[in-house]
Design a protein around this motif. Structure first.
Motif, PDB file in Angstrom:
ATOM      1  N   GLN A  86     -11.762 -14.171  12.800  1.00 51.22           N
ATOM      2  CA  GLN A  86     -12.282 -15.143  11.830  1.00 51.22           C
ATOM      3  C   GLN A  86     -13.807 -15.302  11.984  1.00 51.22           C
ATOM      4  N   LEU A  87     -14.470 -14.219  12.293  1.00 49.08           N
ATOM      5  CA  LEU A  87     -15.918 -14.293  12.535  1.00 49.08           C
ATOM      6  C   LEU A  87     -16.667 -14.753  11.278  1.00 49.08           C
ATOM      7  N   ALA A  88     -17.659 -15.625  11.488  1.00 43.60           N
ATOM      8  CA  ALA A  88     -18.429 -16.190  10.372  1.00 43.60           C
ATOM      9  C   ALA A  88     -19.389 -15.152   9.788  1.00 43.60           C
ATOM     10  N   GLY A  89     -19.794 -15.396   8.561  1.00 45.68           N
ATOM     11  CA  GLY A  89     -20.721 -14.499   7.886  1.00 45.68           C
ATOM     12  C   GLY A  89     -22.164 -14.751   8.300  1.00 45.68           C
ATOM     13  N   PRO A  90     -23.077 -13.932   7.800  1.00 45.60           N
ATOM     14  CA  PRO A  90     -24.492 -14.051   8.180  1.00 45.60           C
ATOM     15  C   PRO A  90     -25.129 -15.373   7.756  1.00 45.60           C
ATOM     16  N   GLU A  91     -24.621 -15.997   6.674  1.00 48.40           N
ATOM     17  CA  GLU A  91     -25.199 -17.276   6.234  1.00 48.40           C
ATOM     18  C   GLU A  91     -24.993 -18.353   7.287  1.00 48.40           C
ATOM     19  N   ALA A  92     -23.784 -18.411   7.858  1.00 49.82           N
ATOM     20  CA  ALA A  92     -23.495 -19.408   8.889  1.00 49.82           C
ATOM     21  C   ALA A  92     -24.330 -19.157  10.139  1.00 49.82           C
ATOM     22  N   VAL A  93     -24.488 -17.887  10.497  1.00 49.40           N
ATOM     23  CA  VAL A  93     -25.313 -17.548  11.662  1.00 49.40           C
ATOM     24  C   VAL A  93     -26.755 -17.968  11.432  1.00 49.40           C
ATOM     25  N   GLU A  94     -27.261 -17.722  10.235  1.00 50.57           N
ATOM     26  CA  GLU A  94     -28.655 -18.081   9.928  1.00 50.57           C
ATOM     27  C   GLU A  94     -28.855 -19.591   9.955  1.00 50.57           C
ATOM     28  N   THR A  95     -27.866 -20.333   9.447  1.00 52.91           N
ATOM     29  CA  THR A  95     -27.978 -21.798   9.482  1.00 52.91           C
ATOM     30  C   THR A  95     -28.033 -22.302  10.918  1.00 52.91           C
ATOM     31  N   ALA A  96     -27.175 -21.760  11.767  1.00 47.61           N
ATOM     32  CA  ALA A  96     -27.183 -22.167  13.174  1.00 47.61           C
ATOM     33  C   ALA A  96     -28.503 -21.791  13.839  1.00 47.61           C
ATOM     34  N   ARG A  97     -29.033 -20.635  13.486  1.00 42.96           N
ATOM     35  CA  ARG A  97     -30.307 -20.197  14.073  1.00 42.96           C
ATOM     36  C   ARG A  97     -31.436 -21.142  13.685  1.00 42.96           C
ATOM     37  N   VAL A  98     -31.500 -21.530  12.398  1.00 41.29           N
ATOM     38  CA  VAL A  98     -32.541 -22.442  11.942  1.00 41.29           C
ATOM     39  C   VAL A  98     -32.419 -23.788  12.637  1.00 41.29           C
ATOM     40  N   MET A  99     -31.202 -24.298  12.737  1.00 40.39           N
ATOM     41  CA  MET A  99     -30.990 -25.609  13.360  1.00 40.39           C
ATOM     42  C   MET A  99     -31.423 -25.599  14.822  1.00 40.39           C
ATOM     43  N   LEU A 100     -31.042 -24.562  15.557  1.00 40.84           N
ATOM     44  CA  LEU A 100     -31.400 -24.503  16.972  1.00 40.84           C
ATOM     45  C   LEU A 100     -32.884 -24.210  17.162  1.00 40.84           C
ATOM     46  N   THR A 101     -33.480 -23.515  16.214  1.00 42.96           N
ATOM     47  CA  THR A 101     -34.929 -23.312  16.276  1.00 42.96           C
ATOM     48  C   THR A 101     -35.657 -24.644  16.189  1.00 42.96           C
ATOM     49  N   LEU A 102     -35.179 -25.515  15.316  1.00 45.45           N
ATOM     50  CA  LEU A 102     -35.789 -26.841  15.185  1.00 45.45           C
ATOM     51  C   LEU A 102     -35.543 -27.687  16.434  1.00 45.45           C
ATOM     52  N   VAL A 103     -34.359 -27.551  17.022  1.00 44.52           N
ATOM     53  CA  VAL A 103     -34.081 -28.280  18.261  1.00 44.52           C
ATOM     54  C   VAL A 103     -35.069 -27.870  19.348  1.00 44.52           C
ATOM     55  N   GLY A 104     -35.338 -26.575  19.427  1.00 44.88           N
ATOM     56  CA  GLY A 104     -36.319 -26.108  20.392  1.00 44.88           C
ATOM     57  C   GLY A 104     -37.729 -26.536  20.046  1.00 44.88           C
ATOM     58  N   ALA A 105     -38.027 -26.608  18.741  1.00 46.94           N
ATOM     59  CA  ALA A 105     -39.385 -26.931  18.305  1.00 46.94           C
ATOM     60  C   ALA A 105     -39.766 -28.377  18.584  1.00 46.94           C
ATOM     61  N   ILE A 106     -38.784 -29.273  18.605  1.00 48.49           N
ATOM     62  CA  ILE A 106     -39.116 -30.689  18.780  1.00 48.49           C
ATOM     63  C   ILE A 106     -39.145 -31.105  20.244  1.00 48.49           C
ATOM     64  N   ARG A 107     -39.039 -30.144  21.138  1.00 44.14           N
ATOM     65  CA  ARG A 107     -39.000 -30.481  22.561  1.00 44.14           C
ATOM     66  C   ARG A 107     -40.237 -31.284  22.976  1.00 44.14           C
ATOM     67  N   SER A 108     -41.413 -30.877  22.520  1.00 43.38           N
ATOM     68  CA  SER A 108     -42.645 -31.546  22.946  1.00 43.38           C
ATOM     69  C   SER A 108     -42.905 -32.832  22.171  1.00 43.38           C
ATOM     70  N   SER A 109     -42.229 -33.018  21.039  1.00 44.62           N
ATOM     71  CA  SER A 109     -42.495 -34.182  20.189  1.00 44.62           C
ATOM     72  C   SER A 109     -41.379 -35.212  20.189  1.00 44.62           C
ATOM     73  N   ALA A 110     -40.232 -34.870  20.733  1.00 46.13           N
ATOM     74  CA  ALA A 110     -39.074 -35.763  20.649  1.00 46.13           C
ATOM     75  C   ALA A 110     -39.344 -37.117  21.290  1.00 46.13           C
ATOM     76  N   GLN A 111     -40.110 -37.135  22.371  1.00 44.04           N
ATOM     77  CA  GLN A 111     -40.417 -38.401  23.039  1.00 44.04           C
ATOM     78  C   GLN A 111     -41.197 -39.320  22.112  1.00 44.04           C
ATOM     79  N   VAL A 112     -42.145 -38.733  21.362  1.00 45.47           N
ATOM     80  CA  VAL A 112     -42.962 -39.518  20.434  1.00 45.47           C
ATOM     81  C   VAL A 112     -42.098 -40.116  19.332  1.00 45.47           C
ATOM     82  N   PHE A 113     -41.110 -39.347  18.870  1.00 42.35           N
ATOM     83  CA  PHE A 113     -40.278 -39.794  17.759  1.00 42.35           C
ATOM     84  C   PHE A 113     -39.077 -40.620  18.209  1.00 42.35           C
ATOM     85  N   GLY A 114     -38.856 -40.742  19.505  1.00 44.09           N
ATOM     86  CA  GLY A 114     -37.773 -41.575  20.006  1.00 44.09           C
ATOM     87  C   GLY A 114     -36.404 -40.933  19.978  1.00 44.09           C
ATOM     88  N   CYS A 115     -36.329 -39.605  19.986  1.00 41.35           N
ATOM     89  CA  CYS A 115     -35.019 -38.948  19.958  1.00 41.35           C
ATOM     90  C   CYS A 115     -34.867 -37.940  21.099  1.00 41.35           C
TER      91      CYS A 115
END
Length: 462
Positions: free
Chosen positions: A350-379
């Motif tokens: 039941q492997l997911a298609g490339p769209e689902a993989v890309e969505t997960a990649r974008v989401m985790l990229t943002l999680v990594g990107a906010i590492r230095s700013s999360a303290q400022v934003f309170g999350c």
């Protein structure tokens, strides 16, 4: 071949004025290799234009950034780029014999006499702006009121060129840890600017602002130039408030883009742009906190607080939906073992298609990107919990996939191994390097076991 005519030279000169410096250099090298009289004449014109720009860059150094918009989009005082070459030619024509003083680049910045000559050309420029406005800034295509205001601002900026040149030299120290003498020098420059024109102080900071790569650093100059100790109630009513207003306005614009982001939606902001917006807002809001004593009930304090709330809301929603996006690319099912006991296994059919993989990649990229700013934003707490949860869940799922491969039950071994590699890359997006290495080692071991278990085919065996 005939030489270039006067008409040809005039047309080419106008064209060369509009050519960017990088293109001019490439064009000079290309034309220099071409044969013929016209090519040689054009090569000479290119060399003259290059020399002229080098002289202009030194003489007009305090003003050059003001002839292009800021790369970060923050509002600033700027002038049309087409005005610059016309202004320089008119100013240079005042004392052409002095232009060669700029040609020895080894000593010109340390030579007080050469700097004095550069200042003379800036003073000459302020004069020609007032005396020859139609030549410097033609009226065609411009609103008369906007053009008149632009000419007034341009002349006023060149009036401050001598002070601005001194300020630019001191700029690196002023934005770090200036000494008392350096602070006194800055305040003296601001006061001297106010003596040249009533609004000379803010305009001098406007010139220095154009030279700052990070817009938020202007806040330090605003504080250093004032004795108000960064209190919003005092500075918000001063003529320096325009710089804070611009930064707050740009924060609000970027927050709107961040809040509108939806992964996979048509027309969504590019991922790199979104990461840049988050980082820029975090750095700017952090600089506001460090520099100013914001009034919770003041305009700046309210704007900064609302910006944080909106970003926090958006990022929190993104963080909460990341696990759901990850679940779609890690399908599982429960199978019966003994009696009523069941356990979870990887559902590799039941492997997911490339769209689902890309969505997960974008989401985790943002999680990594906010590492230095999360303290400022309170999350930061929510971000940290999510990262630990993702690492644990991916690690467990990789083990399940390897179990299926080792049991020989995978529908497609290559697809299963590719899934592990995909998950390892996702872990790298959140800086989970050790977990990614572990996943790849397990995949490599499973692949080696498959290779060893496959019987070698040969003509004899056949």
């Amino acid at each position: 071949m005939a030489e270039l005519s006067v008409a040809h030279r005039a047309v080419l000169a106008q064209m060369l004025e509009r050519v960017p410096d990088s293109v001019l250099k490439t064009l000079s090298m290309a034309v220099g290799q071409m044969p013929g009289e016209r090519a040689r004449a054009l090569s000479e014109m290119l060399a003259d234009e290059t020399t002229d720009r080098r002289r202009r860059a030194f003489a007009f150094a305090p003003m050059l950034p003001m002839f292009r918009p800021r790369p970060d989009g923050v509002g600033s005082l700027t002038f049309p780029s087409a005005v610059l070459p016309r202004l320089w030619k008119a100013a240079a024509a005042k004392e052409p014999a002095l232009l060669t003083r700029f040609d020895d680049i080894r000593y010109r910045e340390q030579d007080a006499d050469v700097v004095a000559v550069a200042n003379r050309f800036c003073v000459a420029a302020s004069g020609v702006i007032r005396d020859q406005p139609d030549i410097i800034w033609p009226a065609a295509g411009w609103d008369p009121a906007a053009r008149d205001e632009g000419l007034r601002e341009l002349a006023a900026c060149f009036d401050l060129a001598v002070l601005a040149r001194r300020g630019i030299v001191a700029l690196p120290a002023l934005i770090l840890r200036p000494s008392e003498d350096q602070l006194a020098e800055l305040r003296l420059m601001i006061r001297d600017g106010a003596e040249i024109a009533p609004d000379g102080g803010p305009r001098l900071l406007e010139i220095l602002f154009a030279h700052l790569g990070e817009a938020a650093l202007i806040l330090r100059l605003v504080i250093h130039s004032s004795r108000a100790a960064g209190k919003e109630g005092v500075l918000s009513k001063s003529e320096m408030a325009v710089f804070v207003d611009r930064l707050i306005g740009e924060v609000e614009a970027r927050v709107a883009r961040i809040a509108a982001f939806r992964p996979g939606r048509a027309g969504a902001a590019p991922e790199a742009s979104l990461k840049a917006d988050i980082a820029w807002c975090g750095e700017t809001l952090a600089e506001l906190d460090r520099t100013f004593q914001l009034d919770p009930d003041g305009a700046w304090g309210k704007s900064a607080r609302e910006a944080r709330i909106r970003i926090n809301r958006t990022l929190s929603a993104t963080l909460k939906s990341t696990e759901k996006a990850l679940e779609k690319i890690m399908p599982t099912r429960r199978v019966q073992t003994t009696g009523r006991m069941t356990r979870e296994v990887a559902a590799l059919d039941q492997l997911a298609g490339p769209e689902a993989v890309e969505t997960a990649r974008v989401m985790l990229t943002l999680v990594g990107a906010i590492r230095s700013s999360a303290q400022v934003f309170g999350c930061e707490s929510l971000r940290y919990q999510l990262v630990q949860s993702v690492i644990e869940r991916v690690t467990i799922y990789v083990d399940l996939v390897v179990e299926v491969i080792n049991a020989g039950e995978a529908p497609d071994n290559r697809a299963a191994l590719n899934l592990i590699e995909t998950l390892a890359r996702l872990l790298l997006l959140i800086d989970a390097t050790d977990a990614a290495k572990t996943a790849r080692r397990r995949a490599a071991a499973a692949s080696a076991a498959l290779t060893a278990a496959t019987p070698e085919t040969s003509p004899r065996a056949a």
